[in-house]
Design an enzyme around this catalytic site. Structure first.
Site: not given
Ligand SMILES: C[C@H](O)[C@H](O)[C@@H](O)C(=O)CO
Ligand SMILES: [Mn+2]
Length: 417
Positions: A186, A225, A227, A258, A261, A285, A293, A295, A325
């Site tokens: 990514w 990956e 996004k 992901d 994403h 992910h 995003d 997380d 992730d």
């Molecule tokens: C640490 C990151 O989140 C990861 O490598 C990547 O997969 C990602 O999702 C970035 O948004």
């Molecule tokens: Mn990711």
């Protein structure tokens, strides 16, 4: 929780599921072979161990400053093992390149070697954790907004070299563990404002990937990956979904999905069946986007449930790799691992318990009412009794029992950091 109670509940669940044609014993067996790839970066807010480490860039952010984050490789390893002890089954560990064991030396990204991961490979063997890997384009003076798609040949070559070397590291990991190491690629490349050169950057990224993937390896597998956008890179993402699907389909590369994403209303679950007709395998992910995003820690929500159901319905369990992730710095980080991992597992248990044969029979007969009725009723079947039994059999805390355990580790270890 009393063993007797769990056994009783399980026996009732077994009968309820048998009545709709589902074998709970088989589900437990399948769960034993369901391995997550735990992301190493929840433990330290995506910091890593580079001597020259900079702040987190690349359009990603770990928000919060809950005390106790892992400050070095030993603390991170201890935290991962502690978290894993509350997650039933055996699991993999997904490392980013910046988590190498650099032994106090400055090792630039274009200098990374398999030797920097030797101690990880040994640790993985000792702890029965196979490794996966990621190249790291962010948090570096040469990251900027563009890495593998940078028109500056010097910078682009630097990142090509980095990524090539990461593949060599992944190959060594795969060889040592006798099982392919899955390497995710990514890159954050994009633009904050409107670009009038969309094609140019994508052509550069394509050329970089062609160079990177020119070497064939036997013990690692590549995944790519996409996004939708990053923070500060809102107007354009070079590695968009279309870009990587095209590249993956043409070059037989695994696609990483992901769940953070995509556009907020886009169904990631719906992508599984289409992609699996064109690419060999998928990497997940699993995350939880809240408006972007962000997380957040994975929970047992509808999108995650739908995704796992879709994988089961596609009979594709062994064509999918199950990475997590997320990186929430606002709560206990070991707790975050445990919640997210167990949530993914609970989704898989529920997905496997679906009375799919009966549902498909209804569908084939055009019995729409019956199909919908059973889909609704299955939600209330006692899947949790099967999950509890799975935890019991694997000697990990059942139900909320892990909360006190995580609190104890916090009191004794992480709060003292
Ligand atoms: C640490 C990151 O989140 C990861 O490598 C990547 O997969 C990602 O999702 C970035 O948004
Ligand atoms: Mn990711």
């Amino acid at each position: 929780m009393k063993e007797e109670l769990i056994n009783k509940a399980y026996e009732i669940a077994k009968e309820r599921y048998a009545a709709v044609g589902v074998d709970t014993e088989k589900v437990m067996e399948t769960m034993q072979n369901f391995h997550l790839s735990l992301h190493c970066w929840q433990a330290d807010d995506v910091t890593g161990f580079e001597v020259q480490a900079g702040s987190l860039t690349g359009g990603i952010q770990a928000t919060g400053n809950y005390p106790g984050k892992a400050r070095n490789i030993d603390e991170l390893r201890a935290d991962i093992l502690k978290a894993a002890s509350y997650i039933p089954g055996t699991h993999r560990l997904n490392l980013h390149e910046i988590y190498g064991d650099f032994q106090g030396k400055v090792v630039d990204r274009d200098e990374v070697e398999p030797e920097h991961f030797k101690s990880w490979i040994e640790w993985g063997k000792e702890n029965n954790m196979k490794l996966d890997f990621n190249s790291t384009s962010f948090s570096h003076p040469k990251s900027g907004d563009l890495s593998l798609s940078n028109p500056d040949e010097g910078i682009r070559n630097f990142w090509i070299e980095h990524t090539k070397r990461c593949r060599a590291v992944a190959e060594e990991m795969g060889k040592a563990q006798g099982d392919p190491c899955i390497m995710n690629l990514w890159v954050h490349d994009g633009s904050k404002d409107i670009t009038v050169n969309r094609m140019k950057y994508r052509a550069l990224l394509k050329d970089s990937l062609d160079q990177i993937f020119a070497t064939e390896y036997k013990n690692m597998k590549d995944c790519i990956e996409s996004k939708v956008f990053g923070i500060g890179l809102e107007s354009y993402t070079v590695g968009s979904n279309d870009f990587y699907i095209g590249y993956g389909a043409k070059n037989n590369k695994m696609i990483t999905l992901d769940t953070g994403h995509f556009h907020p209303t886009e169904s990631v679950a719906d992508k599984v069946s289409s992609l699996l007709l064109y690419v060999p395998e998928l990497m997940l992910h699993v995350s939880r986007p809240v408006r972007w995003d962000s997380d957040h820690v994975t929970i047992m929500d509808d999108p995650t449930m739908d995704l796992f159901s879709e994988i089961v319905r596609c009979n594709a369990l062994d064509r999918v790799h199950y990475g997590l992730d997320y990186f929430d710095a606002s709560i206990n980080r070991i707790g975050a691992y445990v919640i997210g991992s167990r949530a993914a597992q609970k989704c898989m248990v529920r997905a496997l318990l679906e009375p799919i044969a009966k549902l498909r029979e209804y569908e084939a007969n055009g019995q729409g009412f019956q199909r919908l009725a059973l889909l609704e009723e299955e939600k209330a079947l006692p899947w949790n009794a099967v999950w509890d039994m799975f935890c019991l059999k694997n000697n990990v805390p059942v139900g909320e029992e892990f909360i006190a355990e995580v609190e104890k580790y916090e009191a004794e270890v992480t709060s003292k950091r």
